[in-house]
Motif scaffolding. Structure first.
Motif, PDB file in Angstrom:
ATOM      1  N   ASP A 151      12.889  10.516  14.609  1.00  0.00           N
ATOM      2  CA  ASP A 151      13.102  11.532  15.651  1.00  0.00           C
ATOM      3  C   ASP A 151      11.936  11.585  16.626  1.00  0.00           C
ATOM      4  O   ASP A 151      12.112  11.748  17.822  1.00  0.00           O
ATOM      5  N   THR A 152      10.730  11.485  16.077  1.00  0.00           N
ATOM      6  CA  THR A 152       9.557  11.622  16.961  1.00  0.00           C
ATOM      7  C   THR A 152       9.182  10.293  17.603  1.00  0.00           C
ATOM      8  O   THR A 152       8.234  10.217  18.369  1.00  0.00           O
ATOM      9  N   GLN A 153       9.911   9.251  17.238  1.00  0.00           N
ATOM     10  CA  GLN A 153       9.670   7.898  17.756  1.00  0.00           C
ATOM     11  C   GLN A 153       8.262   7.417  17.463  1.00  0.00           C
ATOM     12  O   GLN A 153       7.628   6.743  18.287  1.00  0.00           O
ATOM     13  N   ALA A 154       7.759   7.783  16.300  1.00  0.00           N
ATOM     14  CA  ALA A 154       6.479   7.250  15.856  1.00  0.00           C
ATOM     15  C   ALA A 154       6.653   5.759  15.573  1.00  0.00           C
ATOM     16  O   ALA A 154       7.742   5.316  15.214  1.00  0.00           O
ATOM     17  N   VAL A 155       5.593   5.011  15.757  1.00  0.00           N
ATOM     18  CA  VAL A 155       5.661   3.565  15.541  1.00  0.00           C
ATOM     19  C   VAL A 155       5.078   3.246  14.166  1.00  0.00           C
ATOM     20  O   VAL A 155       3.985   3.700  13.825  1.00  0.00           O
ATOM     21  N   ILE A 156       5.839   2.499  13.372  1.00  0.00           N
ATOM     22  CA  ILE A 156       5.412   2.192  12.008  1.00  0.00           C
ATOM     23  C   ILE A 156       5.224   0.681  11.879  1.00  0.00           C
ATOM     24  O   ILE A 156       6.133  -0.091  12.182  1.00  0.00           O
ATOM     25  N   LYS A 157       4.042   0.302  11.456  1.00  0.00           N
ATOM     26  CA  LYS A 157       3.770  -1.134  11.241  1.00  0.00           C
ATOM     27  C   LYS A 157       3.447  -1.336   9.770  1.00  0.00           C
ATOM     28  O   LYS A 157       2.524  -0.709   9.238  1.00  0.00           O
ATOM     29  N   GLN A 158       4.218  -2.155   9.123  1.00  0.00           N
ATOM     30  CA  GLN A 158       4.050  -2.365   7.690  1.00  0.00           C
ATOM     31  C   GLN A 158       3.469  -3.755   7.454  1.00  0.00           C
ATOM     32  O   GLN A 158       4.063  -4.758   7.860  1.00  0.00           O
TER      33      GLN A 158
END
Lengths: 225, 741
Positions: free
Chosen positions: B238-245
């Motif tokens: 929803d918050t359009q956070a960017v996740i890098k795994q």
């Protein structure tokens, strides 16, 4: 041998056979009738006695006496819980409200207090109208929303001074009250049987919506969830 | 009248006609039809009043609030509690299966003592009095002999009243050897000590983060609070956070991330420093924080710039130079970036260098004790308890070094290093262990290098288990004093690591004790009473419930009313007051020492060229791998790409498999320096070439037929590797080979 002789001979044979038939005709009908009568006796009288085992309730409860003492009739003990579910037969916790000590002088009450209250054991009541696990029955939908009274399904048990013998079907393990006392399945009153057809009969008569609320299709899932 | 064949025929026909005129045939048919629905093994739902009890589940580490539905006295369903702060109605599959732990057949029903060989699982029932006096006698003798330090206690949890009570018992008894099974908690606690100068616990304000760099943390696979993390993962969409795994395997977390960056296993710390290199080189760091609120930056800068250029890092990690540079720029330019670590569920801590590097990355962008950042939080305390009373024996025992070397000059920042205990026990140094109490832990399954742990435990003459279920460690015990299960007991559960509000949940008995077991808290109090003297005086409570209530007296009203206490308005200390280090500032140098040595990663065994692959373990939310074994419901949801019957499928990249001549589903022998196992090969592009991946949590030898002997235990094949800088277990996996079966 001439043709005439032949004819005579045939006639004589026929007469003999007919007289034989007249001799044994009586017994055949008799045996037939014995068969019919015996099987009728077995089917209508002996079979029900074999089919059902008889059990006595642990305590012979006097409904009349209790109904006189309480204010809200059946619902005083057979009440609806806060969540709308139906409590059914009272648990020990409810009985203890009045019967922590022996109140009266009946043998049954003394037995009840000594065997159950003092030992903290639940009374293993035998439930006459218990439907099998595959049936979902909502009391509140019938009693509160449908304004039905208890008697419609349970009969006049509330006016009894002693509990009837509980009869259990040896094959299906159901209470006899589900099929009804009449082995032929004939009923006079609405409370005489509690089979699926009896539910359906009333639903049809009362114009209850037959479909499931969720699917609006055939009504199986209304009761068999 | 002649009776002949015809008479009988007539009788039969009459009988048939007559029978048809009775209800008999129709009634029998009806009853037989019903009979077929009334098989005795068909479970019937019980009837009774529905009630709901709020409690907290302790089966997984999450500590979620749950609502248990009861019908009469029987618990029938466990659901997530809607108004609990962490899980908000959600529940993990292990805790949802909790009833099988309550009513299942693997429970230990009463106290027992061993009668056969150790581990032979032969027991004799004993009374509670006998059990407690047996243990008290042993402990009393050891204390009389002036060796209280030789008694050790192991728990899987660090915080809360039960670990607190056991630790207090050990302290009053005179042993410094209270330990917890290793996890990322140890590494993060140590990091906070070294860099913040605080004895705290870590919190992550992930909800408010907008850029998350995860170095292998299985964020939706049981890292931290499982359910809370799954909710946050949805919230990020929803918050359009960017996740890098960043991890070698395409885990579910990686699959749901914005980008999966495959990396050579064990080099996550190096990549972190490569990212730090770019941030420092391009001056992208937070000047205010670095210049005004930190010390040791020069040392850190020098260590990073001297060895971690993107080119160099790329070679070691297998991550492109351009990716490293992009990651660094994105991270530094995000409004509220956060970097986290702890591989998978964080059950193996990893080297301290990796944690220091990741934490330094957060510090470089100034995201310490700020919204969306990493917080140093106070530890949950039992502040209603007075200090324990120490007699001369206790004082003498407590000054002895710990078995695991934690707190010694070699490992001054460590609080516990259970991974070092097997080595210490085998060497008999600093002293032999004479008795071990095991609470809520199953080291003979969950510790890497199980065989070494087993050999080490064989050296201990007296092992006491408090297990509720017959697990591998309980089977090795000499006496079992079974605990109540989580649905029968009182307890408190402080929030899991990572939750950023101080929170304590209350575990309440949902049902009466079902078997003849007893709360371990009550057992400990009875043991203390039996030992007498200052031990009894230090644990004076009449029962555990009183002890719990007293310890949490300041929060008890909330705990009783709501089932939990939480400081909703908690804010971490501001930078000016947050760092009680020597300099009073955040310490990039991690409390001195050689940073290069700190960052050097420990390598697992078998690096001699005879193993051409690397074996890495992975964690799945469908398999319990902690002190609690998977209940049957959980095993049912393990994919047939992981387990087929009893056979484990190992993940291998098709490229690697084809090079070794394996096709999908083919049998193979997986060998490591610690052992070998027959497996089947499952080809997947979701694993880097050159690797083999197996799940943790399978291969139990204890429990029931639903769980025992299914798959292999990753800890049989993967050992522990000591990080020389911290003593922590730094193993990311092990060298391995896959050969034809």
């Amino acid at each position: 041998m001439s043709k005439i002789d032949d004819t005579k001979q045939i006639a004589t044979d026929g007469q003999e056979r007919m007289s034989n038939a007249a001799e044994t005709g009586g017994p055949i009908i008799l045996f037939f009738m014995i068969g019919v009568v015996l099987s009728l006796i077995v089917g209508w009288v002996i079979f029900p006695k074999l089919l059902y085992s008889q059990k006595e309730q642990p305590i012979d409860f006097n409904h009349v006496m209790h109904v006189e003492l309480v204010d809200e009739g059946c619902e005083s003990c057979h009440f609806f819980r806060e969540d709308g579910s139906f409590a059914g037969a009272p648990t020990l916790a409810q009985c203890i409200d009045c019967h922590e000590e022996v109140q009266g002088d009946t043998e049954n009450e003394t037995k009840f207090v000594e065997a159950y209250v003092q030992k903290g054991r639940e009374v293993p009541w035998l439930i006459y109208s218990e439907q099998p696990p595959c049936v979902y029955f909502s009391h509140i939908a019938h009693v509160k929303m449908g304004n039905m009274d208890c008697v419609t399904c349970h009969g006049h048990i509330g006016e009894s001074t002693e509990l009837p013998i509980y009869e259990q079907n040896r094959i299906s393990l159901y209470s006899r009250n589900i099929w009804g006392k009449n082995i032929g399945g004939f009923k006079k009153n609405t409370w005489d049987r509690m089979k699926m057809d009896d539910c359906a009969e009333c639903h049809v008569k009362e114009g209850v919506r037959q479909g499931s609320v969720q699917t609006a299709k055939g009504g199986c899932f209304v009761c068999h969830k | 009248m002649k009776i002949d064949r015809r008479s009988f025929l007539a009788l039969s026909v009459g009988g048939a006609v007559g029978t048809a005129l009775t209800p008999l045939p129709w009634k029998i048919q009806d009853d037989l039809a019903i009979w077929t629905q009334m098989w005795p093994w068909t479970p019937d739902p019980i009837d009774g009043e529905n009630t709901y009890v709020n409690t907290v589940s302790t089966l997984c580490r999450g500590g979620c609030g749950v609502t248990v539905r009861k019908v009469g006295e029987r618990a029938v369903k466990i659901e997530g509690r809607e108004d609990y702060p962490t899980n908000q109605g959600g529940i993990c599959n292990l805790c949802a299966s909790g009833l099988q732990k309550l009513y299942g057949p693997t429970r230990i029903p009463y106290p027992m003592k061993r009668v056969g060989e150790r581990g032979a699982n032969q027991w004799a029932r004993i009374s509670w009095d006998e059990a407690i006096s047996m243990v008290a006698e042993q402990l009393g003798e050891i204390r009389q002999a002036g060796q209280p330090e030789t008694v050790a206690c192991l728990s899987s949890r660090k915080y809360g009243s039960m670990p607190g009570l056991l630790k207090r018992f050990m302290t009053a008894y005179g042993s410094p050897n209270f330990m917890t099974t290793p996890s990322m908690t140890d590494a993060y606690d140590m990091t906070l000590k070294r860099m913040h100068g605080v004895e705290g616990r870590v919190g992550f304000d992930l909800e408010n983060a907008d850029f998350v760099l995860s170095f292998g943390s299985g964020m939706i696979e049981g890292w931290g609070n499982t359910v809370h993390m799954i909710r946050i993962n949805s919230h990020w969409k929803d918050t359009q956070a960017v996740i890098k795994q960043i991890e070698p395997r395409l885990s579910n977390t990686a699959a749901k991330a914005d980008q999966w960056i495959p990396i050579t296993p064990g080099t996550e710390g190096i990549l972190t420093l490569g990212i730090a290199y770019v941030i420092i080189k391009e001056s992208l760091y937070d000047y205010d924080f670095v210049n005004n609120f930190s010390s040791g930056f020069e040392d850190f800068r020098n260590a990073v710039l001297s060895g971690y250029s993107p080119g160099n890092v790329s070679k070691q990690t297998g991550v492109d130079q351009s990716t490293i540079v992009t990651l660094a720029r994105e991270f530094a330019r995000a409004r509220r970036p956060i970097a986290i670590c702890g591989r998978g569920q964080g059950t193996v801590p990893g080297g301290i260098g990796e944690y220091v590097a990741v934490h330094a990355l957060n510090a470089l962008v100034g995201n310490i004790n700020r919204p969306g950042g990493v917080w140093a939080m106070p530890r949950p305390e039992m502040d209603g308890w007075s200090e324990p009373i120490l007699d001369a024996s206790a004082q003498a025992g407590l000054v002895k070094p710990r078995l695991d070397g934690a707190g010694s000059t070699s490992f001054p920042f460590a609080e516990q290093l259970f991974n070092r205990v097997p080595g210490a026990l085998m060497a008999g140094r600093p002293y032999p262990c004479k008795a071990l109490l095991v609470y809520d832990a199953n080291p003979l399954f969950s510790m890497p290098g199980v065989e070494a742990v087993r050999e080490a435990l064989q050296q201990i003459p007296f092992i006491v288990s408090f297990a509720s279920h017959m697990d591998e460690t309980a089977m090795m015990a000499d006496v079992i004093l079974p605990n109540l299960t989580h649905l029968e007991r009182w307890e408190d559960v402080p929030a899991t690591d990572g939750f950023h509000r101080p929170l304590i949940g209350l575990v309440k008995p949902v049902v009466e004790p079902q078997l003849g077991t007893m709360h371990t808290g009550d057992i400990v109090l009875q043991l203390a009473a039996a030992l007498g003297g200052s031990v009894a005086a230090s644990l004076p409570w009449k029962d555990y419930a009183t002890c719990l209530q007293e310890g949490l007296s300041s929060h008890w009203a909330d705990l009783e009313d709501n089932g939990y206490w939480m400081d909703e308005n908690y804010q971490p200390d501001t930078w000016s007051f947050a760092f009680p280090t020597a300099s009073g500032k955040f310490d990039f140098a991690a409390a001195g020492g050689d940073l290069k040595a700190l960052f050097a990663s420990a390598q697992p065994d078998g690096d001699d060229g005879s193993y051409n692959l690397k074996l890495i373990p992975y964690d799945s939310v469908r398999i319990a791998n902690g002190p609690v074994g998977s209940p049957p419901f959980l095993i049912k949801i393990v994919s047939d790409k992981v387990l087929q019957g009893k056979m484990l499928l190992v993940e291998v990249n098709p490229e690697t498999a084809h090079a070794a001549g394996f096709g999908e589903g083919e049998r193979a022998v997986l060998k490591t320096p610690l052992g070998s196992a027959t497996v089947r090969v499952h080809l997947t592009e979701g694993l880097m070439p050159g690797l083999v991946a197996i799940p943790r949590g399978l291969g139990h030898t204890a429990y029931d037929s639903y769980l025992a002997e299914k798959g292999i235990n990753a800890n049989d094949l993967i050992g522990s590797v000591e990080d020389s800088a911290s003593g922590l277990d730094a193993a990311w996996g092990i060298r391995a080979s896959l050969v034809k079966a």
